[in-house]
Motif scaffolding. Sequence first.
Motif, PDB file in Angstrom:
ATOM      1  N   PHE A 164       0.817  -1.222   0.000  1.00  0.00           N
ATOM      2  CA  PHE A 164       0.000   0.000   0.000  1.00  0.00           C
ATOM      3  C   PHE A 164       0.850   1.270   0.000  1.00  0.00           C
ATOM      4  O   PHE A 164       0.311   2.369  -0.148  1.00  0.00           O
ATOM      5  N   GLU A 339      -7.498  -4.552   0.960  1.00  0.00           N
ATOM      6  CA  GLU A 339      -6.829  -4.482   2.260  1.00  0.00           C
ATOM      7  C   GLU A 339      -6.622  -5.864   2.882  1.00  0.00           C
ATOM      8  O   GLU A 339      -5.739  -6.042   3.730  1.00  0.00           O
ATOM      9  N   GLU A 342      -2.970  -7.121   2.101  1.00  0.00           N
ATOM     10  CA  GLU A 342      -1.867  -6.224   2.435  1.00  0.00           C
ATOM     11  C   GLU A 342      -0.565  -7.010   2.571  1.00  0.00           C
ATOM     12  O   GLU A 342      -0.503  -8.037   3.241  1.00  0.00           O
TER      13      GLU A 342
END
Length: 365
Positions: A164, A339, A342
Amino acid sequence: MRIFLVSNMYPSKEDPLFGVFIKNFISSFESLGVNFTKKALIKGKTNSSIKKVFKYFNFYVKIIRFYLSKDYDLIYVHYISHNAPIIALMLFLFGKRKPIVINVHGSDIVKTEKSIFAPFIKYCLKRIDCLVVPSSYFKSVVLELYPFFDSGKIEISPSGGIDFKVFHTKEQKVSPQDVFHFGLVSRIDNNKGWDDFIFALYSLKEKGYRFKASIAGQGKEEFMLIDEIKKRSLEDVVIFKGLINQDKLIDLYNDIDVLVFPTKLKEGLGLVGLEAMACSTPVIASNSSGPATYVNDSVNGFLFETGNVDELSFKMEKIIKLNKKELLKMKINSLNEAEKYESKLVVKNLSDKMKKIKKAFKDAS
């Protein structure tokens, strides 16, 4: 932990996207203190059969030399098919000196049961300590192709995950631009679906929709792509950007309204789709293999029957017609899904798994 890494795919200056995941894999694990003391790699693609034979000869010699050394705790092999023969030979001649983990990615395991690599793959699978697969879909594929394999030795790890720091939303895109913007990020090769994308765009234009499209990538069929764009008079709405370095892809993902992922191959995971989602960009993807495990139809994008241009065009129409509230919700759902992948979490889990494998091997020796 000291790792001996084997991969017949790795980026080169001429082909920086070839096996770029392996480069990211190394960087991610090095950040956790993992030391790759030995590396046997093939860098970049080559169209010359002679050069390819020469590359593989040197590659196999390096594997033999490193296999017989002791300066590592574990062997980690990316891509099973072309590496299985030499790994099987080492196991047969010298036995298992250290624990072995093999990471499959899709095409290297699909339909291999009848290939020339099948006997070597079976031999390796019966002796390795862990098989890493990119998705639950490919766990089922492995067990279907090789039912003798112990499912307890399969570790699902989504291809290194998403960083990210590299891929993120620059600004919240509440509504599409004045002209809806489609994107395609892919190798421009056979069965990657770029042609279906062009045909679908042509269909939208014929129906009077206003849009633009950006295509990023490189490959053997670039000239065919350019020719199809001209043949269908799409030059005014379709821009072929060629190769875009990975650190610049964030700008494209944030600029487009939706990423189209029309591959006809059995993708292990399809990190491109998750990279886009990390930038809050929904994805329209083929309803098969890896992408189908994270694209939830009508929730964070749309799925269509692989190779069905009419359905692809219909789903592209559908996303154009979403109102502001519906599109915003889809973007939020896309980010929420990304997410889960990640990279720090993914890499930490796999690193912990390898430490357990190392300990178990040492205890059993």
